[in-house]
Motif scaffolding. Structure first.
Motif, PDB file in Angstrom:
ATOM      1  N   UNK A 170     -10.416 -15.278 -21.427  1.00  0.00           N
ATOM      2  CA  UNK A 170     -10.638 -14.172 -20.499  1.00  0.00           C
ATOM      3  C   UNK A 170      -9.384 -13.984 -19.653  1.00  0.00           C
ATOM      4  N   UNK A 171      -9.317 -12.867 -18.973  1.00  0.00           N
ATOM      5  CA  UNK A 171      -8.199 -12.601 -18.081  1.00  0.00           C
ATOM      6  C   UNK A 171      -7.197 -11.634 -18.671  1.00  0.00           C
ATOM      7  N   UNK A 172      -6.194 -11.294 -17.859  1.00  0.00           N
ATOM      8  CA  UNK A 172      -5.167 -10.335 -18.267  1.00  0.00           C
ATOM      9  C   UNK A 172      -3.794 -10.980 -18.215  1.00  0.00           C
TER      10      UNK A 172
ATOM     11  N   UNK B 252      -5.554 -27.805 -15.406  1.00  0.00           N
ATOM     12  CA  UNK B 252      -5.676 -26.404 -15.772  1.00  0.00           C
ATOM     13  C   UNK B 252      -5.803 -25.453 -14.598  1.00  0.00           C
ATOM     14  N   UNK B 253      -5.814 -26.018 -13.360  1.00  0.00           N
ATOM     15  CA  UNK B 253      -5.957 -25.137 -12.190  1.00  0.00           C
ATOM     16  C   UNK B 253      -4.646 -25.072 -11.420  1.00  0.00           C
ATOM     17  N   UNK B 254      -4.300 -23.895 -10.953  1.00  0.00           N
ATOM     18  CA  UNK B 254      -3.085 -23.739 -10.165  1.00  0.00           C
ATOM     19  C   UNK B 254      -3.404 -24.007  -8.703  1.00  0.00           C
TER      20      UNK B 254
ATOM     21  N   UNK C 202      -6.676 -24.019 -19.519  1.00  0.00           N
ATOM     22  CA  UNK C 202      -6.237 -23.201 -18.387  1.00  0.00           C
ATOM     23  C   UNK C 202      -7.503 -22.658 -17.725  1.00  0.00           C
ATOM     24  N   UNK C 203      -7.631 -22.908 -16.422  1.00  0.00           N
ATOM     25  CA  UNK C 203      -8.903 -22.640 -15.751  1.00  0.00           C
ATOM     26  C   UNK C 203      -8.717 -21.576 -14.673  1.00  0.00           C
ATOM     27  N   UNK C 204      -8.960 -20.332 -15.036  1.00  0.00           N
ATOM     28  CA  UNK C 204      -8.964 -19.235 -14.072  1.00  0.00           C
ATOM     29  C   UNK C 204      -7.686 -19.183 -13.235  1.00  0.00           C
ATOM     30  N   UNK C 205      -6.557 -19.112 -13.893  1.00  0.00           N
ATOM     31  CA  UNK C 205      -5.271 -19.104 -13.194  1.00  0.00           C
ATOM     32  C   UNK C 205      -4.798 -17.669 -12.974  1.00  0.00           C
TER      33      UNK C 205
ATOM     34  N   UNK D 155       2.534 -11.068 -14.927  1.00  0.00           N
ATOM     35  CA  UNK D 155       1.424 -11.208 -13.997  1.00  0.00           C
ATOM     36  C   UNK D 155       0.179 -11.693 -14.731  1.00  0.00           C
ATOM     37  N   UNK D 156      -0.188 -12.947 -14.473  1.00  0.00           N
ATOM     38  CA  UNK D 156      -1.401 -13.497 -15.082  1.00  0.00           C
ATOM     39  C   UNK D 156      -2.556 -13.300 -14.109  1.00  0.00           C
ATOM     40  N   UNK D 157      -3.647 -12.736 -14.643  1.00  0.00           N
ATOM     41  CA  UNK D 157      -4.808 -12.475 -13.780  1.00  0.00           C
ATOM     42  C   UNK D 157      -6.027 -13.187 -14.337  1.00  0.00           C
ATOM     43  N   UNK D 158      -6.545 -14.132 -13.554  1.00  0.00           N
ATOM     44  CA  UNK D 158      -7.796 -14.832 -13.904  1.00  0.00           C
ATOM     45  C   UNK D 158      -7.799 -15.318 -15.348  1.00  0.00           C
TER      46      UNK D 158
END
Ligand SMILES: Nc1ncnc2c1ncn2[C@@H]1O[C@H](COP(=O)(O)OP(=O)(O)O)[C@@H](O)[C@H]1O
Ligand SMILES: [Mg+2]
Lengths: 230, 360
Positions: free
Chosen positions: A59-61, A220-222, A21-24, A3-6
């Motif tokens: 950033x992100x998880x 880089x955006x989903x 990768x842009x805030x995916x 699970x990729x978060x932001x």
């Protein structure tokens, strides 16, 4: 489950930074092949590298089951990879001095797990060699195997330690159509049989029937209009 | 060591080659060390076998003390003998000359030592005869003169009866021959000397430095006093330099080999890291691999040295002892591993990300 978060990942680019990768945010559920596609340079491999804990996002998880890999040190991430993550690279990346079977056994030698773990891996290695149809070639070195056979060994290696996440980057790019289709079918079958959360990158959708869902990446955006295939 | 062993087998030729180079260097180092040890023994074994804790030499007004010029007169001897803490001070004369088996006119070079009978227990003192007409021979002196106990030995115009034959003792490449102080003084004067003893062997624990300063002498342990032997310094110095250089060469060769080898494997290392290999396991593999190569090469080289050393026994001054075989082998191993450790930078710095290939 992956699970990729932001997730955002940037690379230094002269004076500024390139956003790969842009805030995916993206989920790859267990037992399914989650396809990721997009034009060359759109950030697919970068996203996979983040999910594989090979690089930490800005950033992100990055949840692998209940572990946030984005918060791990490189040493902890390596331990997570040898226990929970399987990776199939664009090239098979086999070790030239090892036989096909040993390519799998090496997964028991990367850390300091004990004898029990080694025996489990040995048992699973025979099982997986059979599953990828290469039992008869178990003693051969990479130089004696065809491209398709090598990629099968790479897939077996990625699964031999029973990972919960399988990450696959363009597995068919070096293969002809028929062999590519075989490999994709194999990944699809093993994912469903073994319940791994598989994330697979491909730039062409020639073998799209092996994917359970497809997410398209652009710059880089989903795109969140996930296509669910039949 | 899983991958390391298989690499060793897979790239057999390369590893055999580097192990052979290590073996050759070991043979060279081993021969040099054995020769150095053999020459050193022929040079100084008698000095190291003198009685006492330290050796006192005359300190010349200028320059370093030397066995060839040192003379210990009554005043010096008396000062040391009476210094607080001194248990025993034995004056010993050393001079090189020639001796012959009595009727035979051919003389062989020997080193005359003069010290009192029963003065103390040491291999040289043990040979000191009781009578002024007697002589004690070291093993090689007896062989060179071809005499046994009871035979006669001629030195200058004097004739001496062989009272004892003992250990293998040498001084400046001549075998030791031991006389009483009186006979020695006579021999020394016949050779153009002043008849004064050369060194004072002192036992006890006096204030070494202050007594030495007061008596214009220099005092050292027997081992350190060897630097006052000119032949020893020049001989051993150059041989030791060669050995040190060979050690350096071997560390460099092993280091260079493993650096190139590891760099060639950088891709594999990145893959292993991507698969989750701990850096520790990769370092163990790399160092283990160097250790296997070093052990094989050094073991083979050592076997050759010991074999040849035993074969040439006696034909050359060659000393076969742990000091000349195991110690150099250990140093080679440590230096080789240090060279191998040079390659570890490639291991620690390999980026698992590069395994993805498509990503730069
Ligand atoms: N290690 C890196 N350093 C700098 N830029 C990179 C690196 N890896 C990828 N990029 C850049 O990030 C963008 C996305 O690359 P990538 O993830 O490889 O795309 P894809 O796999 O979709 O072709 C590209 O512009 C690429 O040049
Ligand atoms: Mg890519």
């Amino acid at each position: 489950m992956i699970n990729l978060q932001d997730v955002t990942l940037t690379f230094p680019d002269g004076d500024s930074r390139l956003i790969a990768v842009d805030d995916v945010s993206l989920t790859a559920p267990d037992g399914k092949v989650t396809g990721i596609t997009g034009p060359s340079g759109s950030g697919k491999s970068s996203l996979l590298a983040v999910a594989a804990t090979l690089i930490r996002p800005d950033t992100g998880h990055v949840w692998i089951d209940d572990v946030d890999a984005a918060a791990l040190t490189p040493t902890q991430a390596a331990a997570l990879r040898r226990e929970q993550i399987g990776i199939v690279f664009q090239q098979p990346n086999l070790l030239p001095s090892l036989t096909a079977r040993e390519q799998l056994l090496v997964m028991a030698e990367l850390g300091d797990r004990g004898r029990r773990h080694r025996m489990t891996v040995h048992r699973r290695a025979d099982d997986l060699l059979d599953a990828v149809g290469l039992t008869a070639h178990a003693h051969k070195r990479p130089g004696q195997l065809s491209g398709g056979q090598r990629q099968r060994i790479a897939i077996a290696r990625a699964l031999v330690h029973a990972p919960s996440a399988l990450l696959v980057d363009e597995p068919t790019s070096a293969l002809d159509h028929q062999r590519g289709s075989d490999i994709m079918g194999l990944i699809h079958r093993l994912t469903h049989e073994r319940g791994t959360a598989t994330m697979l990158i491909t730039h062409d959708l020639a073998h799209a029937d092996a994917l359970d869902t497809v997410t398209t990446i652009n710059d880089g955006r989903a795109s969140h209009s996930d296509t669910v295939l039949a | 060591m899983f991958v390391a062993w298989r690499d060793l087998r897979h790239a057999r030729g390369r590893f055999v080659l580097i192990a052979s180079v290590v073996a050759l260097i070991t043979v060279l180092v081993g021969f040099l060390a054995g020769l150095t040890g053999g020459l050193a023994a022929q040079n100084v074994s008698a000095v190291l076998a003198l009685p006492g804790d330290r050796l006192v030499l005359q300190q010349p007004a200028e320059g370093r003390p030397s066995f060839s010029t040192s003379a210990i007169d009554q005043t010096i001897e008396q000062a040391w003998r009476t210094a607080p803490g001194v248990q025993r001070a034995t004056p010993i004369g050393i001079v090189q000359g020639r001796a012959a088996a009595a009727p035979s006119p051919t003389a062989v070079p020997v080193a005359f030592f003069g010290l009192p009978h029963g003065s103390s227990a040491s291999p040289v003192a043990d040979l000191a005869p009781a009578g002024d007409d007697e002589v004690g021979l070291s093993a090689q002196a007896a062989i060179d003169l071809d005499v046994g106990v009871g035979d006669s030995v001629a030195v200058g115009d004097g004739t001496y009866r062989v009272a004892a034959i003992g250990a293998d003792l040498w001084y400046s490449h001549t075998p030791a021959v031991v006389l009483t102080p009186t006979s020695w003084a006579e021999v020394d004067r016949n050779l153009g000397g002043d008849g004064l003893p050369t060194v004072l062997a002192v036992a006890g624990s006096p204030a070494w430095d202050s007594v030495a300063a007061a008596t214009h002498t220099s005092v050292n342990t027997p081992l350190l006093s060897l630097t006052a032997l000119e032949t020893f310094q020049s001989e051993i110095g150059s041989l030791a330099l060669m050995i040190a250089m060979l050690f350096g060469v071997s560390a460099l060769v092993v280091g260079a080999f493993f650096t190139v080898w590891t760099m060639q494997r950088a891709g594999d290392i990145a893959v292993l890291k991507a698969l989750g290999a701990s850096t520790g396991s990769l370092i163990r593999d790399a160092l283990g691999q160097s250790l296997v190569v070093l052990a094989a090469g050094i073991g083979l080289g050592l076997a050759v040295v010991v074999g040849v050393g035993m074969a040439i026994d006696g034909a050359l001054p060659f000393l076969l002892s742990p000091l000349t075989t195991l110690l150099p082998a250990l140093v080679m191993t440590v230096l080789g591993l240090a060279g191998g450790a040079f390659a570890l930078r490639t291991v620690t710095s390999a980026d698992p990300l590069t395994a993805l290939g498509s990503i730069r």
